[in-house]
Design a protein around this motif. Structure first.
Motif, PDB file in Angstrom:
ATOM      1  N   TYR A 126      -0.296   6.353 -10.426  1.00  6.79           N
ATOM      2  CA  TYR A 126      -1.720   6.060 -10.272  1.00  6.79           C
ATOM      3  C   TYR A 126      -2.546   7.310 -10.040  1.00  6.79           C
ATOM      4  O   TYR A 126      -3.711   7.365 -10.377  1.00  6.79           O
ATOM      5  CB  TYR A 126      -1.925   5.066  -9.133  1.00  6.79           C
ATOM      6  N   LYS A 127      -1.922   8.343  -9.456  1.00 12.01           N
ATOM      7  CA  LYS A 127      -2.677   9.571  -9.208  1.00 12.01           C
ATOM      8  C   LYS A 127      -3.021  10.263 -10.518  1.00 12.01           C
ATOM      9  O   LYS A 127      -4.156  10.672 -10.735  1.00 12.01           O
ATOM     10  CB  LYS A 127      -1.877  10.513  -8.318  1.00 12.01           C
TER      11      LYS A 127
ATOM     12  N   GLY B 223      -6.781   7.148   2.126  1.00 13.93           N
ATOM     13  CA  GLY B 223      -5.347   7.149   1.865  1.00 13.93           C
ATOM     14  C   GLY B 223      -4.589   6.026   2.537  1.00 13.93           C
ATOM     15  O   GLY B 223      -5.190   5.053   3.034  1.00 13.93           O
TER      16      GLY B 223
ATOM     17  N   ASP C  12       4.614   5.588  -5.595  1.00 11.52           N
ATOM     18  CA  ASP C  12       4.334   5.609  -7.025  1.00 11.52           C
ATOM     19  C   ASP C  12       3.283   6.668  -7.349  1.00 11.52           C
ATOM     20  O   ASP C  12       2.150   6.595  -6.899  1.00 11.52           O
ATOM     21  CB  ASP C  12       3.827   4.226  -7.453  1.00 11.52           C
TER      22      ASP C  12
ATOM     23  N   LEU D  52       2.070   1.742  -3.497  1.00  8.02           N
ATOM     24  CA  LEU D  52       1.001   2.201  -4.400  1.00  8.02           C
ATOM     25  C   LEU D  52       0.579   3.632  -4.102  1.00  8.02           C
ATOM     26  O   LEU D  52       0.350   4.429  -4.994  1.00  8.02           O
ATOM     27  CB  LEU D  52      -0.235   1.304  -4.261  1.00  8.02           C
ATOM     28  N   GLN D  53       0.456   3.950  -2.821  1.00  8.32           N
ATOM     29  CA  GLN D  53      -0.197   5.211  -2.462  1.00  8.32           C
ATOM     30  C   GLN D  53       0.780   6.360  -2.248  1.00  8.32           C
ATOM     31  O   GLN D  53       0.424   7.510  -2.476  1.00  8.32           O
ATOM     32  CB  GLN D  53      -1.029   5.013  -1.189  1.00  8.32           C
ATOM     33  N   VAL D  54       1.962   6.047  -1.745  1.00  6.12           N
ATOM     34  CA  VAL D  54       2.873   7.142  -1.390  1.00  6.12           C
ATOM     35  C   VAL D  54       4.025   7.262  -2.378  1.00  6.12           C
ATOM     36  O   VAL D  54       4.354   8.363  -2.810  1.00  6.12           O
ATOM     37  CB  VAL D  54       3.399   6.958   0.054  1.00  6.12           C
TER      38      VAL D  54
ATOM     39  N   ILE E 186      -6.801   2.985  -5.456  1.00  7.59           N
ATOM     40  CA  ILE E 186      -6.054   2.967  -4.196  1.00  7.59           C
ATOM     41  C   ILE E 186      -4.865   3.921  -4.283  1.00  7.59           C
ATOM     42  O   ILE E 186      -4.636   4.735  -3.395  1.00  7.59           O
ATOM     43  CB  ILE E 186      -5.580   1.534  -3.867  1.00  7.59           C
ATOM     44  N   GLY E 187      -4.133   3.829  -5.388  1.00  9.00           N
ATOM     45  CA  GLY E 187      -2.940   4.654  -5.542  1.00  9.00           C
ATOM     46  C   GLY E 187      -3.253   6.137  -5.542  1.00  9.00           C
ATOM     47  O   GLY E 187      -2.478   6.952  -5.050  1.00  9.00           O
ATOM     48  N   SER E 188      -4.428   6.508  -6.093  1.00  9.91           N
ATOM     49  CA  SER E 188      -4.748   7.936  -6.160  1.00  9.91           C
ATOM     50  C   SER E 188      -5.080   8.504  -4.794  1.00  9.91           C
ATOM     51  O   SER E 188      -5.200   9.716  -4.633  1.00  9.91           O
ATOM     52  CB  SER E 188      -5.913   8.160  -7.130  1.00  9.91           C
ATOM     53  N   GLY E 189      -5.241   7.632  -3.791  1.00 10.06           N
ATOM     54  CA  GLY E 189      -5.558   8.128  -2.450  1.00 10.06           C
ATOM     55  C   GLY E 189      -4.393   8.850  -1.808  1.00 10.06           C
ATOM     56  O   GLY E 189      -4.580   9.748  -0.977  1.00 10.06           O
ATOM     57  N   GLY E 190      -3.175   8.471  -2.187  1.00  7.82           N
ATOM     58  CA  GLY E 190      -2.007   9.112  -1.589  1.00  7.82           C
ATOM     59  C   GLY E 190      -1.872   8.800  -0.110  1.00  7.82           C
ATOM     60  O   GLY E 190      -2.407   7.804   0.381  1.00  7.82           O
TER      61      GLY E 190
ATOM     62  N   GLU F 288      -8.807   4.985  -1.508  1.00 12.15           N
ATOM     63  CA  GLU F 288      -8.901   6.249  -2.222  1.00 12.15           C
ATOM     64  C   GLU F 288      -9.299   7.400  -1.301  1.00 12.15           C
ATOM     65  O   GLU F 288      -8.735   8.487  -1.377  1.00 12.15           O
ATOM     66  CB  GLU F 288      -9.905   6.143  -3.379  1.00 12.15           C
TER      67      GLU F 288
ATOM     68  N   LEU G 152       0.833  -1.200   0.000  1.00 13.13           N
ATOM     69  CA  LEU G 152       0.000   0.000   0.000  1.00 13.13           C
ATOM     70  C   LEU G 152       0.871   1.254   0.000  1.00 13.13           C
ATOM     71  O   LEU G 152       0.578   2.236  -0.687  1.00 13.13           O
ATOM     72  CB  LEU G 152      -0.911   0.024   1.233  1.00 13.13           C
TER      73      LEU G 152
ATOM     74  N   ALA H 214      -5.619   8.427 -12.365  1.00 12.38           N
ATOM     75  CA  ALA H 214      -6.947   8.595 -11.783  1.00 12.38           C
ATOM     76  C   ALA H 214      -7.602   9.853 -12.337  1.00 12.38           C
ATOM     77  O   ALA H 214      -8.781   9.867 -12.656  1.00 12.38           O
ATOM     78  CB  ALA H 214      -6.853   8.665 -10.265  1.00 12.38           C
TER      79      ALA H 214
END
Lengths: 619, 482
Positions: free
Chosen positions: A41-42, B389, A38, A34-36, B351-355, B386, A31, A45
């Motif tokens: 993905y943002k 985060g 990379d 993916l979230q911080v 998920i990734g766009s949640g940051g 999302e 996670l 989106a």
């Protein structure tokens, strides 16, 4: 052993709990990645969910100097379709209505669906089926639209030209190409921009600013409303309108007089540098290059051997011929090679080179003013000789010639004047290096004598010739010629308001003006004379190696306190006096009197109906 | 039994677990709100929208909990087989009665109500397994018992497979973890782990070549060789053969490496040669010292290599095309963003766009605009990722970890085998759901559609998990009662 086993089994809870914790840690690392870490993905989106819909501004209007509306926007209609909403319909009827064959229709539908051609395709979203359908076609389709579910009409605007004139000057609007997009990131595929003329050179003023509406789009491409209630939306800013310095009536007359002839008419207001008319012939109706027809019509015009897309006023380069003589006179005076009282002999030609270039019958010897009036070739050959061959003044002929060229440059020759239109040509004035190369460094005025009378290597555009007349009218300066008089909400570039003084003293200009006045009263330009208006002029016959000589006229009026400068060039028309001078006269008459007087009506009629076309142009 | 006091059940129940349950169900409900359009159009509590109807299910769950807690703890022991039997019958009936919904026949439809019996088979199977393993004189090593245990676990699995609900069917495999706790040798789990690992590595690197060596095969064979060396040390406490085998491996690879500079060497054949040599050496030791344990190691080697080379056959001829695609996409072998990869791709984007901190509750664009399929059921975790985060999604994972570890520790405390086996069974099922569901949405495991307990929308799943959990809490409460 049993106890031992039991103990071991109890400890297995740690193995299981450990496995749970290990899995949780792996997931948390995943996670975090993916979230911080990379960022890909943002961005994906955003492009997923936000549909940025462009709001097109209306393009600026164009008016002539008298406030006549020349160019405006007309509604056009794009036929859109939503694939998902299509139900079986009478394809044949539809094709006939919009003017397509069945095969074209099938191909178009396939192209829309092909994501390689149309990457943004969604069966839920309106797709452009046909662009810029005319109001007539739209009217027919509109009545039948209920029979074709899934097809919609979207309003757009196309350019509409009020007059069938000034096509090259106004230019046209077409879809941007790849280079435009690469150069300016304002554009995206499918945008329109000015492709020629004022539409192109003032593109940034006319186009306005696109707006954007950010819409939320679901996975099927259906619009679900505005993003954040539209706070990030940007309204489009309409393009600014332009007021041209062109007088459309003058322009129309010029085009009429030049019909069935090849050439150009340029008129400049000397006090402002404003171009009042700029005719290039042949030309075409600007409405031909509008909307859907643009592509095919453009191809037709491109193939025309007379090159109607070629703006001869600024792109045609011709030997200026005798219209070059005033500039020569000015330079010789400035450099002290002659005085107004210097007399040269003429023996039906330039005596130094055994009568070449030849000259016509006139009194001899003569000084500057009558030499201009009679357009004596020998006089200016003498002048050139006394200037650049003078070793007292210049250490070498090279220095002499380069001084000569510097003066011409200051008069606007040899370089682009900087008119506010695209594709202006510079003409050509040779320098000493060129002759050094051609003649291996051994040359004198005699070698290059034809430049003295505007032949040989020297070339100029009709605009430069007219500008020369303007600088004589102003007695020593000009303002960079321009076609746009006023831009809504902003100032004209200082380039188009500042005086550009030539390197010749203004006192010398009086003699040149006098000579040009003499040409009209008693010299080669007598047919340019108008009652009550002191017209000054100079004829020219530009030698044309490809055929009959080009007929040139350069003039201004009135003699004192001049209001207007003009150049007329008719290709393959022979002597300047024959066609260019009377056309110039009619243009001047129109300018001063607003109409052609009854006694000149016959001449207007005659010139309009006259056909002067190069032999290879007649099919 | 004399001191049995109904009122005291709420004083002995494990309130910490109940608190975790309430937190998860609440968080789950908010996630469903985030994933739903209806929040904006219908409001939060409208029963025709998903948040509203989930609220009804949650409310009914509390009644269900009350009933479960009010029943005698012995009820579950006594009726375990009966419940199991009834559920199995229901599962079988479902195959024939259920309409085709997205290719599966697992939903029974009663008017507006849809029930998935497979969700209830989980606690029933755990109960039956607990009942069997707590029976007098039960020993897992007896062949008869092994057969019975496998029958109890594999019967519902097979039926649910017939319903074409592969995900739900695989959940029953989680019960093998219970067997491990109850004495099954860890080698079974190791073998399963090896099988999955070998399969995944071989598939993932099947097309990667290093020189003339296929990388996937080489990695798997090297793992097998390493395991052989390790197992040799584990089965007999004699270090000499381990040293000899290690030395042999290193030497062979060094020689092969040097040779590879001059002629192309397929290291797969080198490793296979090494495996054969190692096996011969172990057989030699077995015969010489009459130590049959080494035979097991050789057997492991033979089976592993056999498995490796039958993977392709299994993959191509046993799995169905859509399953092949799902596995390939999950392993990154195929990129098909508009087809099978779409779900995983969109899920990762969401998920990734949640940051780090998320877009905020109800502000998710990806989930709200339905880019993620099954966004309020199997892919509910996307909404968490999302909108909340990394912080929110990590918190949910920690919540689940604490929950499952607490369940394991509670299970270990049980005084009856029945309660302990049931407890482990339940914990294993939750664990399996967590691995597969989170693994799926983050693109680690193949897309196997199973819900995230307490988060995913759906009455059957919520009730199934609630019953699963609270039967255990009821058993646990009676532990302290007595």
């Amino acid at each position: 052993m049993a106890n031992n086993l039991k103990y071991t089994l109890e400890n297995r809870r740690y193995v299981l709990s450990g496995a749970v914790i290990a899995v949780a840690i792996i997931f948390i690392i995943r996670l975090f990645y993916l979230q911080v870490i990379d960022n890909e993905y943002k961005t994906r989106a955003d492009s997923n969910a936000l549909l940025k819909k462009t709001l097109y501004p209306s393009r600026g209007m164009i008016y002539d100097r008298n406030g006549k509306l020349l160019v405006y926007n007309q509604p056009a209609y794009d036929i859109m379709l939503i694939m998902r909403e299509i139900q079986p319909f009478d394809t044949l009827d539809f094709c006939q209505t919009v003017g397509l064959t069945k095969a074209q229709f099938v191909k178009r539908i396939a192209d829309i669906k092909d994501r390689r051609i149309n990457p943004g395709y969604s069966s839920y979203v309106p797709q452009a089926f046909m662009n810029q359908v005319s109001a007539q076609d739209y009217g027919v389709l509109q009545e039948k639209l209920y029979k074709f579910p899934g097809f919609y009409i979207q309003n757009r605007t196309i350019r509409e030209y009020e007059y069938p004139n000034a096509a090259l000057l106004l230019g046209n609007v077409g879809e941007v190409n790849k280079q435009d997009i690469a150069k300016d990131n304002y554009y995206v595929q499918g945008d329109l921009s000015g492709r020629a003329g004022v539409e192109r050179s003032y593109e940034s003023v006319l186009r306005g600013e696109k707006g954007v509406e950010i819409l939320l789009r679901d996975a099927h491409g259906r619009i679900q409303g505005k993003y954040e209630n539209g706070v990030y939306d940007v309204d489009p800013v309409s393009g600014k309108s332009l007021t041209l310095s062109i007088d459309m009536e003058l322009q129309a007359l010029g085009e009429k007089l030049m019909s069935n002839k090849v050439g150009s008419i340029v008129m400049i207001e000397p006090s402002t540098g404003e171009i009042l008319c700029m005719v290039s012939s042949p030309n075409y109706d600007p409405n031909r290059l509008v909307g859907r027809r643009r592509g095919s019509e453009h191809a037709v015009l491109e193939k025309d051997p007379l090159k109607p897309l070629y703006d001869r006023s600024i792109m045609g380069v011709y030997p200026p011929g005798s219209t070059f003589k005033p500039a020569m006179g000015l330079i010789f005076l400035q450099e002290g090679a002659i005085t107004p009282e210097t007399f040269y002999s003429c023996a039906h030609g330039y005596p130094v080179l055994g009568g070449k270039p030849a000259c016509h019958g006139h009194p001899s010897p003569l000084n500057l003013v009558p030499a201009l009036a009679t357009s004596c070739n020998a006089y200016f050959c003498w002048g050139l000789r006394d200037m650049i061959d003078s070793r007292r003044k210049y250490a070498s002929v090279q220095i002499g010639l380069d001084t000569w060229k510097d003066h011409l440059t200051s008069m606007g020759y040899g370089f682009r004047l900087g008119v506010d239109l695209p594709s202006e040509k510079s003409g050509y004035i040779p320098n000493s290096k060129i002759y050094d190369r051609i003649y291996k460094g051994r040359w004198s005025s005699s070698t290059i004598i034809s430049v003295a009378i505007g032949q040989g290597e020297v070339t100029a555009t009709p605009l430069q010739i007219c500008n020369m007349a303007a600088s004589v009218a102003n007695r020593g300066y000009f303002i960079t010629p321009h076609v746009v008089k006023k831009i809504e909400g902003s100032q004209l570039d200082s380039l188009y308001t500042e005086r550009r003084y030539t390197t010749v003293d203004n006192s010398y200009y009086e003699f040149i003006a006098e000579g040009m006045r003499g040409a009209v009263t008693s010299g080669t330009c007598r047919r340019a004379a108008l009652p009550n208006i002191e017209v000054c002029g100079k004829t020219g016959t530009a030698q044309n190696p490809h055929g009959k000589d080009h007929s040139v006229f350069m003039g201004f009026a009135p003699y004192h306190d001049s209001k207007i400068a003009i150049s007329v060039l008719v290709e393959n028309a022979g002597f300047g006096a024959t066609y260019a001078v009377p056309i110039g006269k009619l243009m001047l008459e129109k300018y001063f009197n607003g109409e052609i007087s009854p006694e000149n009506k016959y001449e207007e009629e005659y010139l309009t109906n006259l056909v002067v076309l190069p032999r290879n142009g007649i099919i | 039994m004399a001191s049995y006091n109904k009122g005291s059940i709420w004083s002995t129940v494990d309130w910490i677990t109940i608190l975790l349950y309430v937190v998860m169900v609440t968080a789950g409900w908010f996630s469903i709100c985030g994933a739903s359009y209806e929040v904006e159009t219908l409001g939060w509590f409208d029963p025709s929208g998903r948040p509203g109807s989930q609220l009804i299910w949650i409310g009914l769950s509390f009644i269900l909990i009350f009933i479960i807690m009010m029943l005698d703890a012995d009820f579950y022991n006594v009726f375990a087989y009966l419940i199991y039997g009834l559920v199995i019958l229901l599962l079988i009936a479902t195959i024939f009665l259920a309409p085709d919904i997205k290719g599966s026949h697992s939903w029974l439809v009663f008017g507006p109500l849809r029930v998935q019996p497979a969700e209830f088979a989980k606690f029933a199977t755990a109960l039956a397994l607990a009942k069997l393993m707590s029976s007098y004189g039960f020993k897992l090593s007896a062949l008869k018992n092994i057969v019975l245990v496998l029958t109890i676990i594999l019967t519902p699995l097979a039926i649910v497979l017939l319903q074409k609900e592969t995900g739900s069917a695989l959940v029953f495999l989680a019960l093998f973890l219970v067997l491990y706790r109850e004495g099954m040798t860890g080698y079974v789990l190791l073998a399963a782990l090896c099988a999955v690992t070998f399969f995944v590595i071989n598939m993932k690197y099947s097309d990667v070549m290093i020189g003339v060596t296929p990388l996937g095969e080489l990695i798997v064979l090297c793992i097998i060789q390493t395991l052989i060396v390790m197992l040799t040390g584990i089965v007999r406490p004699n270090l000499l053969p381990v040293k000899i085998l290690s030395g042999l491996s290193v030497a062979v690879f060094l020689v092969a490496y040097v040779v590879s500079f001059f002629i192309p060497v397929n290291f797969v054949w080198v490793t296979i040669g090494l495996l054969v040599a190692s096996s011969c050496y172990l057989i030699f030791l077995m015969v010489k010292n009459w130590v049959w344990h080494y035979l097991l190691v050789v057997l492991f080697a033979v089976i592993s290599v056999g498995f490796l080379y039958s993977v392709d056959y299994i993959f191509d001829d046993i799995l169905e095309p859509h399953q092949q695609t799902r596995i390939k996409v999950s392993l990154g072998l195929e990129d098909d963003p508009s087809g099978a990869g779409y779900n995983v791709n969109q899920s990762k984007i969401a998920i990734g766009s949640g940051g780090l901190t998320g877009k905020g509750f109800l502000n998710g664009t990806q989930t709200k605009l339905k880019y993620v399929p099954e966004q309020d059921t199997d892919f509910i975790f996307c909404t968490v990722g999302e909108e909340e985060g990394f912080i929110g999604s990590a918190a949910v994972l920690i919540l689940f970890t604490v929950f499952i570890v607490r369940l394991i520790s509670l299970s270990e405390k049980q005084k009856t085998v029945f309660a302990r086996v049931y407890g482990y069974g339940m914990a294993s099922i939750f664990f399996f759901h967590l691995i597969i569901n989170i693994g799926m949405v983050t693109g680690i495991t193949p897309v196997i559609g199973i819900p995230l307990p307490f988060f995913s929308y759906g009455g059957s799943a919520l009730w199934g998990f609630t019953i699963l959990l609270f039967i255990f809490l009821r058993l646990d409460a009676s532990r302290k009662e007595r």
